[in-house]
Enzyme design. Structure first.
Site, mmCIF file in Angstrom:
data_model
loop_
_atom_site.group_PDB
_atom_site.id
_atom_site.type_symbol
_atom_site.label_atom_id
_atom_site.label_comp_id
_atom_site.label_asym_id
_atom_site.label_seq_id
_atom_site.Cartn_x
_atom_site.Cartn_y
_atom_site.Cartn_z
ATOM 1 N N SER A 1 2.461 -24.572 70.330
ATOM 2 C CA SER A 1 2.009 -24.468 70.997
ATOM 3 C C SER A 1 1.781 -24.436 72.714
ATOM 4 C CB SER A 1 -0.054 -24.844 70.955
ATOM 5 O OG SER A 1 0.677 -26.260 70.990
ATOM 6 N N LYS B 1 10.630 -33.032 61.618
ATOM 7 C CA LYS B 1 9.182 -32.558 62.653
ATOM 8 C C LYS B 1 8.867 -33.871 64.037
ATOM 9 C CE LYS B 1 4.116 -32.073 63.429
ATOM 10 N NZ LYS B 1 2.829 -31.570 62.382
ATOM 11 N N ARG C 1 -3.465 -29.724 69.857
ATOM 12 C CA ARG C 1 -4.280 -30.453 69.141
ATOM 13 C C ARG C 1 -5.734 -30.620 69.562
ATOM 14 N NH1 ARG C 1 -0.269 -35.685 69.806
ATOM 15 N NH2 ARG C 1 0.666 -35.003 67.897
ATOM 16 N N LYS D 1 1.968 -40.283 67.106
ATOM 17 C CA LYS D 1 2.405 -40.303 66.014
ATOM 18 C C LYS D 1 4.179 -40.603 65.987
ATOM 19 C CE LYS D 1 -1.072 -36.648 64.685
ATOM 20 N NZ LYS D 1 -0.958 -35.364 64.518
ATOM 21 N N LYS E 1 10.871 -28.258 63.942
ATOM 22 C CA LYS E 1 9.623 -28.001 64.638
ATOM 23 C C LYS E 1 9.514 -28.952 65.686
ATOM 24 C CE LYS E 1 4.419 -27.995 64.447
ATOM 25 N NZ LYS E 1 3.252 -28.786 64.003
ATOM 26 N N GLU F 1 16.204 -36.105 56.291
ATOM 27 C CA GLU F 1 15.552 -35.306 55.952
ATOM 28 C C GLU F 1 15.149 -33.939 55.107
ATOM 29 O OE1 GLU F 1 12.520 -36.195 56.345
ATOM 30 O OE2 GLU F 1 12.214 -37.537 57.348
ATOM 31 N N TYR G 1 2.764 -18.004 67.962
ATOM 32 C CA TYR G 1 1.693 -17.263 68.318
ATOM 33 C C TYR G 1 1.781 -16.023 68.775
ATOM 34 C CZ TYR G 1 0.382 -21.822 66.665
ATOM 35 O OH TYR G 1 0.194 -23.056 66.600
HETATM 36 C C1 PBG Z 1 -0.205 -31.214 62.299
HETATM 37 C C2 PBG Z 1 -0.211 -30.155 63.151
HETATM 38 C C3 PBG Z 1 -0.005 -30.028 64.401
HETATM 39 C C4 PBG Z 1 1.131 -29.010 64.395
HETATM 40 C C5 PBG Z 1 1.053 -28.503 63.075
HETATM 41 N N1 PBG Z 1 0.736 -29.388 62.396
HETATM 42 C C6 PBG Z 1 0.495 -31.282 65.601
HETATM 43 C C7 PBG Z 1 0.655 -32.392 65.218
HETATM 44 O O1 PBG Z 1 1.545 -32.603 64.418
HETATM 45 O O2 PBG Z 1 -0.072 -33.450 66.185
HETATM 46 C C8 PBG Z 1 1.375 -28.687 65.857
HETATM 47 C C9 PBG Z 1 1.585 -27.115 66.036
HETATM 48 C C10 PBG Z 1 1.580 -26.732 67.639
HETATM 49 O O3 PBG Z 1 1.898 -27.167 68.191
HETATM 50 O O4 PBG Z 1 2.022 -25.057 67.429
HETATM 51 N N2 PBG Z 1 0.100 -31.880 61.433
#
Ligand code: PBG
Length: 323
Positions: free
Chosen positions: A273, A194, A204, A216, A247, A232, A312
């Site tokens: 997203s 990720k 968010r 992050k 991701k 990982e 989505y």
């Molecule tokens: C947070 C989390 C995130 C997403 C899924 N779980 C955002 C982040 O890490 O800030 C993102 C999903 C998306 O953008 O569709 N635990």
């Protein structure tokens, strides 16, 4: 000329025959946003066509999706600020609306796959996935909280837990907690690679879960890194993950391929997203054909090696596939 590759492209029927990658509604997990209350359906501003639902309306939406053939759902809760604290305590209260909803969804539709999210951010007053102390994210202390959250989600009836927090050792830690409590059948889809990405912005917004300070980058991966994803992946595999996830998806198709070629576990990819928002925004302006751009990007994710796609677009794809 002996070889003319264009022969295999001469009609739609031939192209259908030689097509190497086929999307199916079975490939998808549909991520959905849950809010407390009744009769609520609020569109996410930066994600046209995607809503935050209260449980009653989410059940209706799930039923519609099931009728279209979608059998897997990843549910994310949006909590008001008043429910958040430093320790994400709300995440494992058995009467919290998210856990009650998971239970209701699973008992209403026992045949579907219900996936939950394991990370502190929706419940954290700091907006981080882990526990914050003096600006630092504490790893091992966070594991204790993730363990409680995971057990509560398993008790609520989740089929698959999705640790999205990127703390070290969390897959093994969660696996132990689940097994010690008799939840040996609950699966873990690890957010393995990720990345710290700009493409999570609309998510968010949907959850009001942006970090209050800092970013992050001390826990999510650096976009520059490829081989590190295998570190990982190896750890998650040793620790008992059932699926490995990459991701975001589109900017990391090489990483999806890397994991697919080096692991026998099913590989999932999260079409996040921002990837959804980009296509929707340009389609609204008439700059792209939204439907074709959607299909092409979903296909690219599968072609790169993903067995499972969190997107989505799942419902839109299913509707197209039906029609
Ligand atoms: C947070 C989390 C995130 C997403 C899924 N779980 C955002 C982040 O890490 O800030 C993102 C999903 C998306 O953008 O569709 N635990």
């Amino acid at each position: 000329m002996q070889r003319r590759p264009r022969r295999n492209r001469k009609s739609q029927a031939i192209r259908n025959m030689v097509e190497e990658t086929r999307l199916s509604v079975k490939d998808f997990i549909f991520p959905m946003f849950l809010i407390d209350g009744i009769n609520q359906k609020i569109e996410v501003a930066s994600m046209p066509g995607i809503y935050r639902y209260s449980l009653d309306l989410m059940l209706k939406e799930i039923e519609e999706c099931v009728n279209l053939g979608i059998m897997a759902f990843d549910i994310f809760p949006a909590y008001p600020e008043s429910k958040k604290d430093k320790f994400a305590t709300e995440s494992y209260q058995s009467d919290t609306f998210y856990l009650k909803a998971i239970h209701k969804i699973k008992t209403t539709f026992p045949e579907i796959v219900v996936m939950t999210d394991v990370a502190m951010d929706p419940y954290s007053s700091d907006g981080h996935d882990g526990l914050v102390e003096n600006g630092k994210i504490l790893n091992d202390e966070t594991l204790e909280i993730l363990g409680k959250m995971s057990l509560a989600q398993a008790q609520a009836g989740a089929d698959i837990l999705g640790p999205s927090d990127m703390m070290d050792g969390r897959v093994g830690f969660i696996r132990n907690v689940l097994d010690e409590n008799g939840y040996t059948d609950v699966s873990i889809m690890s957010y393995t690679a990720k990345y710290a990405s700009a493409f999570y912005g609309p998510f968010r917004d949907a959850l009001d879960s942006a970090p209050k300070s800092g970013d992050k980058k001390t826990y999510q991966m650096d976009s520059a890194n490829y081989h590190e994803a295998m570190i990982e992946a190896d750890l998650d595999t040793e620790e008992g993950a059932d699926f490995l996830m990459v991701k975001p998806a589109l900017a990391y198709l090489d990483v999806i391929r890397l994991l697919k070629d080096n692991s026998n576990l099913p590989i999932a990819a999260y079409n996040v997203s921002g990837e959804y928002a980009m296509i929707k925004a340009s389609a609204e302006r008439g700059w792209l054909d939204g439907e074709r751009a959607m299909l092409e990007s979903l296909l690219s994710i599968k072609r790169a090696g993903a067995n499972v796609i969190l997107s989505y677009f799942a419902k839109e794809f299913a509707l197209l596939n039906k029609g």
